[in-house]
Design a protein around this motif. Structure first.
Motif, PDB file in Angstrom:
ATOM      1  N   ILE A  63       0.863  -1.187   0.000  1.00 43.11           N
ATOM      2  CA  ILE A  63       0.000   0.000   0.000  1.00 43.11           C
ATOM      3  C   ILE A  63       0.900   1.239   0.000  1.00 43.11           C
ATOM      4  O   ILE A  63       1.519   1.565   1.014  1.00 43.11           O
ATOM      5  N   PRO A  64       1.000   1.910  -1.137  1.00 50.87           N
ATOM      6  CA  PRO A  64       1.845   3.107  -1.188  1.00 50.87           C
ATOM      7  C   PRO A  64       1.133   4.283  -0.522  1.00 50.87           C
ATOM      8  O   PRO A  64      -0.011   4.579  -0.844  1.00 50.87           O
ATOM      9  N   ALA A  65       1.824   4.915   0.409  1.00 54.17           N
ATOM     10  CA  ALA A  65       1.207   6.031   1.152  1.00 54.17           C
ATOM     11  C   ALA A  65       2.250   7.098   1.462  1.00 54.17           C
ATOM     12  O   ALA A  65       2.221   7.704   2.528  1.00 54.17           O
ATOM     13  N   ALA A  66       3.180   7.295   0.549  1.00 48.05           N
ATOM     14  CA  ALA A  66       4.270   8.238   0.827  1.00 48.05           C
ATOM     15  C   ALA A  66       4.139   9.523   0.013  1.00 48.05           C
ATOM     16  O   ALA A  66       5.026  10.380   0.058  1.00 48.05           O
ATOM     17  N   GLY A  67       3.032   9.662  -0.715  1.00 47.86           N
ATOM     18  CA  GLY A  67       2.841  10.877  -1.528  1.00 47.86           C
ATOM     19  C   GLY A  67       2.585  12.093  -0.651  1.00 47.86           C
ATOM     20  O   GLY A  67       2.286  11.967   0.547  1.00 47.86           O
ATOM     21  N   LEU A  68       2.686  13.273  -1.248  1.00 53.76           N
ATOM     22  CA  LEU A  68       2.568  14.517  -0.472  1.00 53.76           C
ATOM     23  C   LEU A  68       1.124  14.989  -0.317  1.00 53.76           C
ATOM     24  O   LEU A  68       0.843  15.857   0.497  1.00 53.76           O
ATOM     25  N   GLY A  69       0.213  14.441  -1.115  1.00 58.16           N
ATOM     26  CA  GLY A  69      -1.196  14.833  -1.005  1.00 58.16           C
ATOM     27  C   GLY A  69      -1.403  16.318  -1.251  1.00 58.16           C
ATOM     28  O   GLY A  69      -2.193  16.980  -0.563  1.00 58.16           O
ATOM     29  N   LYS A 113      -2.975  12.266   3.863  1.00 58.48           N
ATOM     30  CA  LYS A 113      -4.219  12.094   3.083  1.00 58.48           C
ATOM     31  C   LYS A 113      -4.889  10.757   3.396  1.00 58.48           C
ATOM     32  O   LYS A 113      -6.116  10.656   3.471  1.00 58.48           O
ATOM     33  N   GLU A 114      -4.072   9.739   3.618  1.00 54.41           N
ATOM     34  CA  GLU A 114      -4.595   8.378   3.852  1.00 54.41           C
ATOM     35  C   GLU A 114      -5.372   8.278   5.162  1.00 54.41           C
ATOM     36  O   GLU A 114      -6.084   7.323   5.402  1.00 54.41           O
ATOM     37  N   LEU A 115      -5.210   9.282   6.050  1.00 56.42           N
ATOM     38  CA  LEU A 115      -5.953   9.273   7.324  1.00 56.42           C
ATOM     39  C   LEU A 115      -7.187  10.162   7.279  1.00 56.42           C
ATOM     40  O   LEU A 115      -7.889  10.313   8.288  1.00 56.42           O
ATOM     41  N   ARG A 157      10.298   2.813   4.040  1.00 57.34           N
ATOM     42  CA  ARG A 157      10.331   4.262   3.867  1.00 57.34           C
ATOM     43  C   ARG A 157      10.684   4.614   2.423  1.00 57.34           C
ATOM     44  O   ARG A 157      11.662   4.092   1.889  1.00 57.34           O
ATOM     45  N   GLN A 158       9.886   5.466   1.808  1.00 53.75           N
ATOM     46  CA  GLN A 158      10.299   6.061   0.530  1.00 53.75           C
ATOM     47  C   GLN A 158      10.875   7.432   0.899  1.00 53.75           C
ATOM     48  O   GLN A 158      10.143   8.284   1.421  1.00 53.75           O
ATOM     49  N   LEU A 159      12.143   7.615   0.672  1.00 52.60           N
ATOM     50  CA  LEU A 159      12.791   8.830   1.191  1.00 52.60           C
ATOM     51  C   LEU A 159      12.341  10.093   0.469  1.00 52.60           C
ATOM     52  O   LEU A 159      12.289  11.167   1.044  1.00 52.60           O
ATOM     53  N   LEU A 210       9.205  10.044  -5.394  1.00 53.07           N
ATOM     54  CA  LEU A 210       9.655  10.069  -6.792  1.00 53.07           C
ATOM     55  C   LEU A 210       8.641   9.464  -7.750  1.00 53.07           C
ATOM     56  O   LEU A 210       8.918   9.333  -8.934  1.00 53.07           O
ATOM     57  N   GLY A 211       7.495   9.055  -7.209  1.00 56.49           N
ATOM     58  CA  GLY A 211       6.446   8.499  -8.073  1.00 56.49           C
ATOM     59  C   GLY A 211       5.959   7.154  -7.551  1.00 56.49           C
ATOM     60  O   GLY A 211       6.621   6.498  -6.742  1.00 56.49           O
ATOM     61  N   LEU A 212       4.771   6.751  -8.043  1.00 54.39           N
ATOM     62  CA  LEU A 212       4.145   5.497  -7.595  1.00 54.39           C
ATOM     63  C   LEU A 212       5.045   4.288  -7.880  1.00 54.39           C
ATOM     64  O   LEU A 212       5.183   3.392  -7.040  1.00 54.39           O
ATOM     65  N   GLY A 213       5.657   4.276  -9.058  1.00 51.83           N
ATOM     66  CA  GLY A 213       6.527   3.144  -9.416  1.00 51.83           C
ATOM     67  C   GLY A 213       7.677   3.029  -8.433  1.00 51.83           C
ATOM     68  O   GLY A 213       8.026   1.933  -7.972  1.00 51.83           O
ATOM     69  N   HIS A 214       8.263   4.150  -8.078  1.00 50.77           N
ATOM     70  CA  HIS A 214       9.376   4.143  -7.129  1.00 50.77           C
ATOM     71  C   HIS A 214       8.916   3.683  -5.755  1.00 50.77           C
ATOM     72  O   HIS A 214       9.616   2.923  -5.068  1.00 50.77           O
ATOM     73  N   ALA A 215       7.708   4.116  -5.344  1.00 51.06           N
ATOM     74  CA  ALA A 215       7.179   3.701  -4.029  1.00 51.06           C
ATOM     75  C   ALA A 215       7.073   2.178  -3.977  1.00 51.06           C
ATOM     76  O   ALA A 215       7.461   1.547  -2.987  1.00 51.06           O
ATOM     77  N   ILE A 216       6.598   1.572  -5.052  1.00 53.29           N
ATOM     78  CA  ILE A 216       6.433   0.103  -5.063  1.00 53.29           C
ATOM     79  C   ILE A 216       7.797  -0.589  -5.059  1.00 53.29           C
ATOM     80  O   ILE A 216       8.010  -1.581  -4.365  1.00 53.29           O
ATOM     81  N   LEU A 218      -4.161   1.390  -3.809  1.00 52.83           N
ATOM     82  CA  LEU A 218      -3.946   2.813  -3.529  1.00 52.83           C
ATOM     83  C   LEU A 218      -5.066   3.308  -2.613  1.00 52.83           C
ATOM     84  O   LEU A 218      -6.254   3.219  -2.969  1.00 52.83           O
ATOM     85  N   PRO A 219      -4.707   3.815  -1.435  1.00 53.07           N
ATOM     86  CA  PRO A 219      -5.738   4.153  -0.452  1.00 53.07           C
ATOM     87  C   PRO A 219      -6.664   5.287  -0.862  1.00 53.07           C
ATOM     88  O   PRO A 219      -7.784   5.369  -0.357  1.00 53.07           O
ATOM     89  N   ASP A 220      -6.223   6.151  -1.784  1.00 50.61           N
ATOM     90  CA  ASP A 220      -7.133   7.247  -2.143  1.00 50.61           C
ATOM     91  C   ASP A 220      -8.166   6.819  -3.190  1.00 50.61           C
ATOM     92  O   ASP A 220      -9.087   7.571  -3.480  1.00 50.61           O
ATOM     93  N   ASP A 221      -8.015   5.619  -3.735  1.00 55.30           N
ATOM     94  CA  ASP A 221      -9.074   5.063  -4.589  1.00 55.30           C
ATOM     95  C   ASP A 221      -9.976   4.212  -3.705  1.00 55.30           C
ATOM     96  O   ASP A 221      -9.629   3.075  -3.354  1.00 55.30           O
TER      97      ASP A 221
END
Ligand code: UTP
Length: 289
Positions: A11-17, A29-31, A106-108, A111-117, A133-136
């Motif tokens: 579950i990727p959840a490291a985006g900035l929202g 955002k995921e919360l 941790r995704q430091l 850099l994108g969804l592909g990088h998170a995975i 993806l939690p926002d879907d």
């Protein structure tokens, strides 16, 4: 038919929202809640209902509250029981995860969804896995991942959740071009990330649920950037398509893109209308608008 059982989910959840600023300055955002439960709880429940045993959250700076949320909170449960609030104690217990069920990487940098995975590669090892993806948010009788796994168990390969969108909207999605359709299943011939409407004849969009083979990690490890300067999952899947089959599955549930403010609000209304204790007040409000 696939001989592998899909046991793991990422579950990727490291985006900035950023579309939800300013709230996402401090609240991931995921919360964000759908009434009283965060989006990510719906995602985790969907994964567990589909038989997923191990979950890896891809987290980032300022996102530790997501992991805290899934603590069983035993002190709080004890306190509620002492006050004879047994229903609430049960709600708290049910929203927790037991030891070892959830791990995080941790995704430091986002850099994108592909990088998170790709950051979850050690967790995946060489097994096929699910991505959610939690926002879907997908609400329906049957979980979307359960449906995708049924297709995976029958055909093997890789399976993507898809839905038809308006042609003018294809530049917001990963798009599946296909040769054959069998009911709700589409055999993919090409995958393109955010094409212009002129670049594709298809308007079948990928929605955030995937069942993928571990070979995707090899392509993601090349760290090639694509649309928006990000490392895109769709680009890695497009490379896999030379060697592996991809099917799109048009799921039965109702999809809300909760990364977008208006759809997030609609998801709240949908959830409220499903709750008999809230439905009359919401309907009354809508009727008098
Ligand atoms: P989104 O693009 O919808 O999320 O990514 P975002 O980047 O957080 O949101 P905006 O566009 O700035 O408003 C879909 C999912 O992928 C995760 C996000 O956390 C979200 O759950 N993601 C995205 C990562 O984990 N890492 C990334 O680098 C990008």
């Amino acid at each position: 038919m696939s001989s592998y059982k899909v046991r793991k989910a990422v579950i990727p959840a490291a985006g900035l929202g950023t579309r939800f600023l300013p709230i996402t300055k401090t609240i991931p955002k995921e919360l964000l809640p759908i009434i009283d439960r965060p989006l990510i709880e719906f995602t985790i429940n969907e994964a567990r209902d589909a038989g997923i045993e191990e979950i890896c959250l891809v987290s980032g700076r300022g996102k530790d509250a997501i992991i805290d949320y899934f603590d069983p909170c035993e002190n709080l449960q004890r306190h509620l029981k002492e006050k004879k609030k047994y229903d609430l104690a049960q709600t708290v217990r049910e929203s927790g995860l037991s030891e070892g069920q959830l791990c995080a990487v941790r995704q430091l940098q986002p850099l994108g969804l592909g990088h998170a995975i790709w950051c979850a590669r050690s967790f995946i090892e060489s097994e096929p896995f699910a991505v959610l993806l939690p926002d879907d948010l997908i609400l329906g009788e049957k979980g979307c991942l359960t449906e995708l796994l049924e297709v995976y168990n029958e055909y093997g390969g890789n399976v993507l959740a898809v839905k038809g969108v308006q042609k003018s909207q294809v530049n917001k999605y990963g798009i599946v071009e296909y040769s054959e359709r069998e009911g709700s299943i589409y055999k993919a011939t090409n995958l393109i990330e955010k094409p212009s409407p002129q670049e594709t004849h298809s308007s079948l969009a990928i929605i955030g649920r995937y069942v993928l083979n571990a070979s995707v990690m090899k392509h993601l490890g090349l760290k090639k950037t694509g649309s928006g300067g990000e490392i895109q999952l769709t680009d890695a899947m497009k490379l896999m398509l030379k060697e592996e089959e991809f099917r799109g599955f048009s799921f039965s549930g109702r999809h809300f893109d909760c990364g977008c403010k208006s759809e997030y609000l609609l998801a709240q209304i949908e959830a409220g209308l499903k709750d008999p204790s809230m439905k009359p007040a919401i309907q009354d409000y809508i009727n008098h608008c």
